[in-house]
Write an enzyme that holds these catalytic residues in place. Structure first.
Site, short mmCIF file in Angstrom:
data_model
loop_
_atom_site.label_atom_id
_atom_site.label_comp_id
_atom_site.label_asym_id
_atom_site.label_seq_id
_atom_site.Cartn_x
_atom_site.Cartn_y
_atom_site.Cartn_z
CE LYS A 102 -4.49 0.14 2.18
NZ LYS A 102 -5.21 0.27 3.45
O1 G3P Z 1 -10.01 1.18 4.36
C1 G3P Z 1 -9.46 2.30 4.97
C2 G3P Z 1 -9.89 2.38 6.38
O2 G3P Z 1 -9.11 1.57 7.20
C3 G3P Z 1 -10.00 3.75 6.91
O3 G3P Z 1 -11.22 3.78 7.51
O4 G3P Z 1 -12.93 4.62 9.01
O5 G3P Z 1 -10.51 5.16 9.45
O6 G3P Z 1 -11.71 6.23 7.55
P1 G3P Z 1 -11.61 5.02 8.44
#
Ligand code: G3P
Length: 216
Positions: free
Chosen positions: A84
């Site tokens: 990533k």
């Molecule tokens: O897939 C990306 C994720 O891990 C981020 O999610 O909820 O932290 O924006 P969030």
């Protein structure tokens, strides 16, 4: 649309793996750091041994050269590791170099069509638009997903779109309708996708009806 699990929690990954509906895993440094035994390499290796599909693993350094070196190293941890790389700046260079080494890259933290397009042109296997974080700042995250899918389809770009930062089941519905190849979802959202109160009521009623007949 395929479903990836967005977590580094081994118990959740084992539970989801049993259902045979998960095609891959996405992690990030924040998710890995939440786990008690947050040894990066061992955690990723264990996840890769449970799930045969792609396991996205983020580089932990800044600067194109350092990302390239660390990406090459992480790619040796398991055959199903995907590196990533966050979007923007010199990071697209790291993506270009790693993809030319035949290392799969997930071009992550995408918030615009332009970022996703450059990631695809650099050869990324996946781009990850972060839907929830765009919604958080008053933008329409799913429209960005739809725009990316439409443009990739129009120009027949092979890069797959992962709808990421998914917060609730309606995000999954919208991602599927937008044509995302993959939605990566937290474990609680995966469980919410399976449940419907009318299913529970229906099962209870079916069993009660059957019991009343069998006791006659
Ligand atoms: O897939 C990306 C994720 O891990 C981020 O999610 O909820 O932290 O924006 P969030």
């Amino acid at each position: 649309m395929r479903i990836f699990l967005d977590t580094a929690n081994i118990d959740q990954i084992r539970q989801a793996a049993k259902l045979c509906i998960i095609s891959g895993i996405t992690t990030n440094p924040s998710l890995v750091s939440k786990e008690a035994a947050a040894d990066y390499q061992n955690t990723i290796k264990e996840i890769c041994s449970i799930i045969p599909g792609p396991v996205s693993t983020e580089v932990l350094v800044e600067g194109a050269q350092a990302m390239i070196e660390q990406g090459r190293l992480i790619s040796t941890w398991a055959p199903n590791v995907v590196i990533k790389i966050p979007a923007s700046d010199g990071r697209v260079l790291a993506t270009s170099v790693l993809t030319r080494d035949n290392i799969k890259v997930n071009f992550t933290l995408c918030f615009s069509l332009n970022q996703a397009l450059l990631g695809a042109l650099a050869g990324a296997t996946y781009v990850s638009p972060f839907v929830g974080r765009l919604d958080d700042i008053g933008h329409d995250g799913m429209q960005v997903v739809k725009d990316i899918v439409d443009v990739f389809n129009h120009y027949q770009l092979p890069t797959e779109v992962i709808a990421a930062s998914i917060r609730h089941p309606q995000h999954c519905v919208a991602a599927a309708k937008a044509g995302a190849h993959i939605a990566t979802v937290p474990y609680n959202v995966l469980m919410q996708m399976l449940h419907h109160p009318l299913t529970d009521i229906g099962v209870t009623r079916f069993l009660a009806d059957w019991q009343s007949v069998s006791q006659r």
